[in-house]
Design a protein around this motif. Structure first.
Motif, mmCIF file in Angstrom:
data_model
loop_
_atom_site.group_PDB
_atom_site.id
_atom_site.type_symbol
_atom_site.label_atom_id
_atom_site.label_comp_id
_atom_site.label_asym_id
_atom_site.label_seq_id
_atom_site.Cartn_x
_atom_site.Cartn_y
_atom_site.Cartn_z
ATOM 1 N N THR A 42 0.841 -1.190 0.000
ATOM 2 C CA THR A 42 0.000 0.000 0.000
ATOM 3 C C THR A 42 0.875 1.237 0.000
ATOM 4 N N TRP A 43 0.453 2.261 -0.737
ATOM 5 C CA TRP A 43 1.171 3.524 -0.804
ATOM 6 C C TRP A 43 0.792 4.447 0.347
ATOM 7 N N ILE A 85 -6.673 4.710 -2.355
ATOM 8 C CA ILE A 85 -8.075 4.310 -2.421
ATOM 9 C C ILE A 85 -8.221 3.417 -3.640
ATOM 10 N N GLY A 86 -8.267 2.113 -3.424
ATOM 11 C CA GLY A 86 -8.278 1.201 -4.561
ATOM 12 C C GLY A 86 -6.971 1.323 -5.317
ATOM 13 N N GLN A 87 -7.070 1.654 -6.601
ATOM 14 C CA GLN A 87 -5.877 1.815 -7.424
ATOM 15 C C GLN A 87 -5.386 3.259 -7.457
ATOM 16 N N PHE A 88 -6.175 4.188 -6.897
ATOM 17 C CA PHE A 88 -5.839 5.607 -6.953
ATOM 18 C C PHE A 88 -5.097 6.046 -5.692
ATOM 19 N N VAL A 89 -4.125 6.942 -5.884
ATOM 20 C CA VAL A 89 -3.318 7.465 -4.782
ATOM 21 C C VAL A 89 -3.369 8.982 -4.807
ATOM 22 N N ILE A 90 -3.749 9.579 -3.661
ATOM 23 C CA ILE A 90 -3.744 11.032 -3.537
ATOM 24 C C ILE A 90 -2.838 11.399 -2.364
ATOM 25 N N ALA A 124 -1.602 13.344 -7.278
ATOM 26 C CA ALA A 124 -2.649 12.368 -7.590
ATOM 27 C C ALA A 124 -2.120 11.420 -8.655
ATOM 28 N N GLY A 125 -2.345 10.123 -8.446
ATOM 29 C CA GLY A 125 -1.811 9.165 -9.395
ATOM 30 C C GLY A 125 -2.545 7.845 -9.393
ATOM 31 N N VAL A 126 -2.039 6.927 -10.204
ATOM 32 C CA VAL A 126 -2.589 5.586 -10.336
ATOM 33 C C VAL A 126 -1.487 4.584 -10.015
ATOM 34 N N ALA A 127 -1.800 3.636 -9.131
ATOM 35 C CA ALA A 127 -0.816 2.638 -8.703
ATOM 36 C C ALA A 127 -1.061 1.317 -9.414
#
Length: 220
Positions: A42-43, A85-90, A124-127
């Motif tokens: 997890t990020w 949050i799921g695949q999204f990272v803020i 904001a990104g996608v993991a």
């Protein structure tokens, strides 16, 4: 008939006794091993780190011509927090950089430098598991130092102003080598805006520049 019935009862008794004896024998199967659960990376979490890279850009000098381009080394540190949050990272990040971004006009009359700057930005990104692609943007501040060595000789006028109305935008990629150690590469465009020169009111000078830097962070 009675003989057949007695024979059948005896046979059933022998089968039952055999089944009971088999149940008492030790099992040849090994012990049951529970599956090992490895949690997904997890990020989410706080992090601190350092970075270093190269910057290049422009001098915006109102009233002065032929000012050369900026370029030089950039290095500093960053601190931030990510939430996945799921695949999204803020998240949010602040950094402070030492810089050797300098320029001068072709006649040697004007020198402009940015020796330090900092930013406070959202991210904001996608993991993709341990791989993260992100965009970032926010507020920037820093110093713009101006001097006129060729114009006034030993009595050169100097101005060192802190610019607080700038902005920064960019993006990057990061990879988590372990659950704590994260490396990455980032591009950022920083515009510190223009501000009056302290010694020559009415004349404005500012800098804007691009930075490519490698970064290494430790996530708690």
């Amino acid at each position: 008939m009675k003989k057949y019935l007695l024979s059948g009862v005896a046979a059933l008794g022998l089968l039952a006794a055999g089944a009971a004896s088999a149940a008492d024998l030790p099992s040849r199967k090994g012990p049951v091993v529970a599956p090992v659960y490895v949690p997904a990376f997890t990020w989410t979490g706080f992090y601190v780190g350092a970075n270093a890279g190269y910057g290049w850009g422009n001098v915006n000098a109102n009233g002065f011509a032929n000012v050369g381009d900026l370029d030089g080394f950039v290095g500093g540190g960053q601190v931030g927090y990510n939430y996945q949050i799921g695949q999204f990272v803020i998240g949010a990040e602040a950094d402070f950089q030492g810089a050797d971004l300098s320029s001068g006009d072709n006649l040697g009359l004007l020198n402009v430098k940015t020796e330090w700057y900092g930013t406070v930005r959202a991210r904001a990104g996608v993991a993709f598991d341990r791989f993260l692609v992100y965009a970032t943007g926010g507020w920037a501040y820093g110093n713009v130092k101006t001097s006129f060595p060729g114009l006034f000789g030993p009595f050169a006028l100097n101005s060192d102003r802190t610019h607080t109305g700038g902005f920064a935008v960019g993006g990057g990629v990061e990879y988590a080598f372990t659950n704590n150690l994260i490396g990455g590469v980032e591009y950022m465009y920083v515009d510190l805006g223009e501000k009056n020169i302290a010694t020559l009111p009415g004349n404005k000078v500012g800098t804007d520049f691009s930075v490519v830097r490698a970064r290494l962070s430790y996530k708690f």
